[in-house]
Design an enzyme around this catalytic site. Structure first.
Site, PDB file in Angstrom:
ATOM      1  N   GLN A 104      87.896  16.493  52.717  1.00  0.00           N
ATOM      2  CA  GLN A 104      87.334  17.530  51.627  1.00  0.00           C
ATOM      3  C   GLN A 104      85.844  17.241  51.324  1.00  0.00           C
ATOM      4  OE1 GLN A 104      88.401  16.881  47.389  1.00  0.00           O
ATOM      5  NE2 GLN A 104      89.131  19.189  47.485  1.00  0.00           N
ATOM      6  N   TYR A 183      83.917  21.544  39.990  1.00  0.00           N
ATOM      7  CA  TYR A 183      82.865  20.801  40.938  1.00  0.00           C
ATOM      8  C   TYR A 183      81.769  21.931  41.068  1.00  0.00           C
ATOM      9  CZ  TYR A 183      85.573  16.833  40.279  1.00  0.00           C
ATOM     10  OH  TYR A 183      86.253  15.869  39.547  1.00  0.00           O
ATOM     11  N   ARG A 230      89.681  25.062  49.176  1.00  0.00           N
ATOM     12  CA  ARG A 230      90.595  25.047  47.676  1.00  0.00           C
ATOM     13  C   ARG A 230      89.809  25.674  46.414  1.00  0.00           C
ATOM     14  NH1 ARG A 230      93.041  19.475  45.028  1.00  0.00           N
ATOM     15  NH2 ARG A 230      94.909  19.961  45.563  1.00  0.00           N
ATOM     16  N   GLY A 322     100.060  15.554  45.533  1.00  0.00           N
ATOM     17  CA  GLY A 322      99.047  14.442  45.201  1.00  0.00           C
ATOM     18  C   GLY A 322      99.825  13.227  44.992  1.00  0.00           C
ATOM     19  N   ARG A 323     100.209  13.121  43.585  1.00  0.00           N
ATOM     20  CA  ARG A 323     100.646  11.655  43.222  1.00  0.00           C
ATOM     21  C   ARG A 323     101.807  11.233  43.892  1.00  0.00           C
ATOM     22  NH1 ARG A 323     100.457  13.654  37.194  1.00  0.00           N
ATOM     23  NH2 ARG A 323     101.017  15.449  38.607  1.00  0.00           N
TER      24      ARG A 323
HETATM   25  C1  LIG Z   1      93.847  10.044  41.431  1.00  0.00           C
HETATM   26  C2  LIG Z   1      93.505  11.477  41.730  1.00  0.00           C
HETATM   27  C3  LIG Z   1      92.478  11.750  42.542  1.00  0.00           C
HETATM   28  C4  LIG Z   1      92.109  13.072  42.613  1.00  0.00           C
HETATM   29  N1  LIG Z   1      91.019  13.599  43.306  1.00  0.00           N
HETATM   30  C5  LIG Z   1      90.880  14.693  43.939  1.00  0.00           C
HETATM   31  C6  LIG Z   1      89.892  15.063  44.995  1.00  0.00           C
HETATM   32  O1  LIG Z   1      89.069  14.293  45.015  1.00  0.00           O
HETATM   33  N2  LIG Z   1      89.791  16.619  45.137  1.00  0.00           N
HETATM   34  C7  LIG Z   1      90.639  17.395  44.352  1.00  0.00           C
HETATM   35  O2  LIG Z   1      90.475  18.650  45.046  1.00  0.00           O
HETATM   36  N3  LIG Z   1      91.785  17.121  43.815  1.00  0.00           N
HETATM   37  C8  LIG Z   1      91.766  15.757  43.415  1.00  0.00           C
HETATM   38  N4  LIG Z   1      92.917  15.558  42.793  1.00  0.00           N
HETATM   39  C9  LIG Z   1      94.057  16.439  42.351  1.00  0.00           C
HETATM   40  C10 LIG Z   1      95.008  16.234  43.415  1.00  0.00           C
HETATM   41  O3  LIG Z   1      94.562  16.932  44.541  1.00  0.00           O
HETATM   42  C11 LIG Z   1      96.305  17.304  43.034  1.00  0.00           C
HETATM   43  O4  LIG Z   1      95.741  18.721  42.816  1.00  0.00           O
HETATM   44  C12 LIG Z   1      96.633  16.960  41.619  1.00  0.00           C
HETATM   45  O5  LIG Z   1      96.986  15.583  41.372  1.00  0.00           O
HETATM   46  C13 LIG Z   1      98.193  17.865  41.233  1.00  0.00           C
HETATM   47  O6  LIG Z   1      99.198  17.549  42.314  1.00  0.00           O
HETATM   48  P1  LIG Z   1     100.116  16.453  41.925  1.00  0.00           P
HETATM   49  O7  LIG Z   1     101.039  16.833  40.956  1.00  0.00           O
HETATM   50  O8  LIG Z   1     101.224  16.632  43.107  1.00  0.00           O
HETATM   51  O9  LIG Z   1      99.621  14.931  41.786  1.00  0.00           O
HETATM   52  C14 LIG Z   1      93.157  14.084  42.155  1.00  0.00           C
HETATM   53  C15 LIG Z   1      94.310  14.002  41.521  1.00  0.00           C
HETATM   54  C16 LIG Z   1      94.572  12.526  41.379  1.00  0.00           C
HETATM   55  C17 LIG Z   1      95.828  11.998  40.614  1.00  0.00           C
END
Ligand SMILES: Cc1cc2nc3c(=O)[nH]c(=O)nc-3n(C[C@H](O)[C@H](O)[C@H](O)COP(=O)(O)O)c2cc1C
Length: 369
Positions: A104, A183, A230, A322-323
């Site tokens: 990304q 961003y 995205r 993500g998580r």
């Molecule tokens: C620790 C952490 C770091 C993240 N960093 C980014 C990132 O660098 N770029 C981005 O687009 N989203 C980032 N996100 C958002 C995740 O990509 C994702 O959209 C969000 O966690 C929801 O998905 P989930 O419910 O499956 O965790 C981050 C989320 C978490 C928890």
């Protein structure tokens, strides 16, 4: 609705540009703040991503295309040779483990601080991020960014292109242009952050212009089949508000249609929202949906499986999590088996760190021993 790529299961293979994905699960990009202060990826990052190589696709964490784009401490960059070298280790380890990985590319815009990147941040308009921002020295008031000039726009487009070329040289299968979550590129789209009176502000056609230019320029440089985008309609994080998202996002997709991007990645996708159906109808290409799993430290016990299935039924081609991937290196296997998930440990959003809470989430196999 029927779609040429429609999945019947998360575990069906899929095609993404030139890539064969063994399943429909994408690891969502997550910043883990483990690069050096100069943005060079460290070897632990190679191990972390290799542990998760069973994902159909990994989208590696936000990396800045320019010094002025640094957001938070220990975020990686992809604009110099040391950073490219560091990433080579990551892509090599993932390839060796049988995986596929995009990077990304994220420019922070107003989300940045001189204590972090050494430069005063710039943005579409001189409007500060509400609340504070974390720097290596602690929490600070967010600065009022300087308004980007036409030269800044040109330099930033070029920086995205150079970063994308660097990512390909570093061995990535492609890049994801980050226009989500508040961003820089999202700041151009939103009415709360863009008050420009030139061709890049005001009307919808003007506010989408910079995103379309950047995504098109990147696609032209490295190939549209290696370029994803995205977006995060409706996500208010980082002071984002849009008066007209229901019209802006469809207009953005229409403007991008001729480019033929590899995918569109929608954050917090909700099949109950009318916009979801609208985006699916407009976007002919691959659509990655990131389901709403709720905020905070507690994740659904099924690891997001039921929400993922619902989005596949609603026409998503791939599902990003993500998580669940953060806490479960073998997430694909656990979802396939319906096995219990590792809980998220507190501190997963920490601004930095080493192996702890990073490389030490166990696999099912390791947990048995
Ligand atoms: C620790 C952490 C770091 C993240 N960093 C980014 C990132 O660098 N770029 C981005 O687009 N989203 C980032 N996100 C958002 C995740 O990509 C994702 O959209 C969000 O966690 C929801 O998905 P989930 O419910 O499956 O965790 C981050 C989320 C978490 C928890």
């Amino acid at each position: 609705m029927t779609n040429a790529h429609q999945a019947t299961s998360l575990f069906d293979p899929a095609r993404l540009g030139p890539l064969d994905l063994p399943n429909r699960l994408v690891m969502a990009p997550m910043s883990r703040n483990r690069a050096t202060p100069d943005g060079v990826p460290r070897p632990i990052m190679a191990e972390y991503y290799a542990q998760r190589a069973a994902a159909g696709l990994i989208v590696a964490e936000a990396a800045t295309p320019a010094q002025v784009g640094f957001t938070y401490p220990n975020i990686p960059g992809v604009f110099n040779e040391a950073q490219v070298e560091g990433w080579r280790r990551v892509t090599g380890a993932v390839a060796e483990a049988g995986g596929r990985i995009f990077l990304q590319i994220e420019h922070g815009g107003r989300i940045g601080h001189v204590e972090t990147g050494g430069l005063h941040p710039m943005a579409p308009s001189p409007i500060a991020l509400p609340g504070g921002i974390r720097t290596p020295q602690g929490k600070r008031e967010a600065p009022v960014p300087r308004e980007m000039t036409p030269d800044d726009l040109r330099a930033t487009r070029e920086a995205f292109v150079a970063a994308a070329r660097n990512a390909i040289r570093a061995g990535f299968d492609g890049v994801e242009v980050h226009a989500a979550n508040g961003y820089l590129l999202n700041q151009f789209l939103a009415t709360s952050t863009n008050r420009r009176t030139d061709d890049y502000g005001g009307s919808i056609a003007n506010r989408i212009r910079f995103v379309v230019e950047v995504a098109s320029a990147v696609a032209e440089a490295i190939g549209p089949e290696r370029t994803g985008l995205r977006i995060s309609p409706g996500n208010p994080d980082n002071g984002i508000h849009m008066d007209d998202g229901e019209e802006l996002f469809p207009a953005l997709l229409d403007a991008l249609a001729p480019v033929g991007l590899a995918y569109l990645h929608v954050v917090y996708a909700d099949p109950a929202e009318p916009l979801w159906g609208e985006l699916r109808r407009r976007w002919r290409g691959t659509l990655i949906a990131n389901p709403v799993l709720g905020r905070g430290d507690t994740l659904p016990v099924d690891g997001g499986r039921s929400k993922a299935d619902r989005l596949l039924e609603a026409g998503a081609d791939l599902i990003s999590l993500g998580r669940p991937f953060l806490a479960n290196p073998d997430l694909v296997e656990r979802l396939r088996l319906g096995a219990p998930m590792n809980p998220l440990r507190p501190g997963y959003l920490a601004y930095g760190g080493d192996e702890e809470n990073y490389l030490d989430y166990p696999t099912l196999e390791a947990a048995k021993i």
